[in-house]
Write a protein that holds these residues in place. Structure first.
Motif, PDB file in Angstrom:
ATOM      1  N   ARG A   1       2.583   1.726  -3.339  1.00  0.00           N
ATOM      2  CA  ARG A   1       1.652   2.270  -4.326  1.00  0.00           C
ATOM      3  C   ARG A   1       1.461   3.773  -4.136  1.00  0.00           C
ATOM      4  O   ARG A   1       1.461   4.549  -5.101  1.00  0.00           O
ATOM      5  CB  ARG A   1       0.298   1.560  -4.197  1.00  0.00           C
ATOM      6  N   GLU A   2       1.304   4.189  -2.873  1.00  0.00           N
ATOM      7  CA  GLU A   2       1.133   5.626  -2.602  1.00  0.00           C
ATOM      8  C   GLU A   2       2.367   6.410  -3.059  1.00  0.00           C
ATOM      9  O   GLU A   2       2.253   7.489  -3.650  1.00  0.00           O
ATOM     10  CB  GLU A   2       0.898   5.836  -1.118  1.00  0.00           C
TER      11      GLU A   2
ATOM     12  N   HIS B   1       0.827  -1.205   0.000  1.00  0.00           N
ATOM     13  CA  HIS B   1       0.000   0.000   0.000  1.00  0.00           C
ATOM     14  C   HIS B   1       0.871   1.268   0.000  1.00  0.00           C
ATOM     15  O   HIS B   1       0.630   2.207  -0.769  1.00  0.00           O
ATOM     16  CB  HIS B   1      -0.920  -0.032   1.225  1.00  0.00           C
ATOM     17  N   GLN B   2       1.916   1.251   0.879  1.00  0.00           N
ATOM     18  CA  GLN B   2       2.825   2.409   0.943  1.00  0.00           C
ATOM     19  C   GLN B   2       3.565   2.590  -0.375  1.00  0.00           C
ATOM     20  O   GLN B   2       3.757   3.713  -0.851  1.00  0.00           O
ATOM     21  CB  GLN B   2       3.834   2.214   2.082  1.00  0.00           C
TER      22      GLN B   2
ATOM     23  N   GLU C   1       2.453   6.614  -6.785  1.00  0.00           N
ATOM     24  CA  GLU C   1       1.433   7.559  -7.252  1.00  0.00           C
ATOM     25  C   GLU C   1       1.905   9.002  -7.060  1.00  0.00           C
ATOM     26  O   GLU C   1       1.683   9.858  -7.928  1.00  0.00           O
ATOM     27  CB  GLU C   1       0.129   7.311  -6.500  1.00  0.00           C
ATOM     28  N   ASP C   2       2.555   9.269  -5.910  1.00  0.00           N
ATOM     29  CA  ASP C   2       3.066  10.633  -5.670  1.00  0.00           C
ATOM     30  C   ASP C   2       4.123  10.997  -6.720  1.00  0.00           C
ATOM     31  O   ASP C   2       4.140  12.121  -7.245  1.00  0.00           O
ATOM     32  CB  ASP C   2       3.681  10.719  -4.271  1.00  0.00           C
TER      33      ASP C   2
END
Length: 521
Positions: A71-72, A68-69, A75-76
């Motif tokens: 992916r974040e 999850h981290q 994305e950033d």
């Protein structure tokens, strides 16, 4: 017999029964432990399976969190890249707009240039037409002038140019004469003002050199101790220092006479040490004279260092500083050479500053211009040649070397500083009372007197004393015998009579001393 058999049988049966009973008990205990062990193993396996399941769940949760981290984060980064791409696109669009505007302005300029070229071609046509008209008009006027004056064009041109040339020659001569007079007046005025200002700013007292030094005594009895038994002490002092001791009726004073200031100073220092010590005998005198010579060397170096410091000159070789200090004990026409050199350095610095030259270089050249005089009594050649050799040896600047070589006009100066130093040298030497011709002639005669004696083989050293009326020659006893000493005295006397002019007479004394020293252990 039967009772024993019965007893044995009974015991054997009892033993067998006990063994069987023990076996039954052990078997029960083993089965219990085995069942307990199986139960424990089953419990451990069950606990391990539970722990593995819980650990698996934890790892899955951690993996999900990391995914999850990540992916974040991705994305950033994608968002930032999109923003950068957007910014670049905006800049490209702006540049395109600017280029479009420039293209439009260039098109307008090209149109204007084409229009201007058309205008210029039209103007050139008009100018060519006017030029033709003017040429025709000028030809008509010249033809009319020729007809009226009965002169051709060349004849008229020569007449006009001749008159103009005469007028211009007269005017030019007049202007040149006036300019020369004005320049001469201004130059003389400026030069006088500059020299006067330099002399005022570096005014120095006139140093009067003497050949006599006075040593004060604590009492009159000291004169007898200085003379010694049968005069042995005074003879030792005079032979070691080359100074004439004058002991007269002057109360509590002894005069030291010698033309060489270094000798007088060494003799003064040695005599003052002997007077202070109180022990005056030949061995002690020799010891004190040697000590005074060493102190004199240190004193000469200190004088050189003080001179350099007072003038603010830097980067001078230590050996050259000592040679500068030796100028304190050298005179030229009665003028102290070091004082003269310092005065020349100051005058040169002032004039160089007024004329925009290098002040420190002018000061350095002024101080060293007479450096050859410090050792000209020890080395053959003129003080100019010796000075050039010294400056070259210690790697002085070319300007300084040329200044030394040219300050008496022996060679041509190659810099303006050399001319400035030559002028300052003339100013310092020409001051009223700065120099005395008679003193220089007197010192030259004494130097010549010592030179005649020194050139003979076997001479260790010699001194001219008694104001030049006596020459005392110390010879090497291993090279000169007593008979040869007598011959040497006659030879020196003959050369003095042949080569020197002097008032009165000159006494030649040849001293041959033999010493034998042994050390008792």
């Amino acid at each position: 017999m039967y009772p024993a058999i019965i007893t044995f049988s009974f015991a054997l049966v009892t033993l067998i029964v006990g063994i069987l009973f023990g076996y039954a008990l052990c078997k029960d205990a083993y089965e219990k432990k085995l069942s307990q062990a199986k139960q424990t193993a089953e419990d451990i396996v069950s606990d391990a399976k539970k722990a593995a399941k819980s650990l698996q769940k934890e790892k899955l949760l951690e993996a999900k969190d990391e995914i999850h981290q990540y992916r974040e984060k991705q994305e950033d980064e994608l968002k930032e890249r999109r923003k950068d791409v957007q910014r670049q696109e905006n800049r490209i669009l702006e540049r395109q707009d600017i280029l479009d505007k420039k293209d439009q302005s260039l098109e307008k300029r090209e149109e204007n240039i084409e229009n201007n070229e058309n205008d210029i071609s039209a103007r050139q046509q008009k100018l060519s037409e006017k030029d033709k008209q003017l040429t025709e008009t000028l030809n008509e006027q010249q033809a009319e002038l020729v007809r009226v004056s009965n002169l051709t064009r060349e004849q008229a041109r020569k007449i006009i140019l001749g008159k103009l040339n005469k007028e211009l020659v007269h005017e030019r001569a007049k202007m040149i004469k006036e300019s020369n007079e004005q320049a001469k007046q201004h130059v003389e005025k400026d030069a006088k003002a500059l020299i006067v200002a330099a002399i005022q700013r570096s005014a120095a007292d006139t140093v009067s050199e003497s050949t006599v030094t006075t040593v004060t005594l604590p009492n009159e009895d000291m004169k007898g101790r200085i003379i010694g038994r049968e005069g042995r002490n005074i003879r030792t002092i005079e032979s070691l220092t080359g100074v004439d001791l004058i002991i007269d009726d002057t109360p509590e004073a002894v005069a030291l006479s010698a033309y060489d200031p270094v000798r007088r100073e060494i003799a003064r220092m040695a005599l003052e040490k002997l007077i202070e010590d109180g022990r005056i005998h030949p061995a002690r005198i020799e010891e004190m004279v040697d000590k005074a010579r060493k102190e004199m060397d240190d004193h000469i170096r200190e004088i050189g260092e003080q001179t350099i410091y007072s003038l603010g000159i830097s980067s001078i070789n230590p050996d050259l500083i000592k040679i500068i200090g030796r100028m304190q004990y050298r005179t030229s026409y009665g003028q102290n050479v070091l004082s003269h050199s310092i005065e020349v350095a100051k005058l040169s610095a002032v004039m160089a500053a007024e004329m925009g030259e290098d002040v420190m270089l002018a000061k350095r050249a002024g101080l060293l211009h007479d450096i050859g005089k410090s050792i000209d009594r020890e080395v053959d050649g003129s003080h100019v040649e010796i000075g050039v050799d010294i400056a070259t040896k210690y790697k002085e600047p070319e300007v300084v070397i040329n200044t030394i070589a040219s300050h008496h006009g022996d060679v041509e100066p190659t810099s303006f500083i050399a001319t400035i130093v030559a002028t300052a040298d003339a100013i310092s030497a020409a001051r009223p009372g700065a120099r005395s011709e008679s003193m220089e002639n007197y010192i030259h005669r004494l130097e010549k007197l010592e030179e005649i004696a020194n050139k003979h083989d076997g001479v260790d050293h010699c001194y001219a004393i008694q104001a030049g009326h006596e020459i005392r020659v110390m010879v090497k006893p291993e090279e000169i015998s007593d008979d040869q000493a007598a011959i040497l005295a006659r030879d020196i006397k003959g050369e003095i009579e042949q080569n020197l002019e002097y008032p009165g007479h000159i006494k030649v004394t040849v001293v041959r001393e033999v010493r034998k020293v042994e050390l008792a252990k």
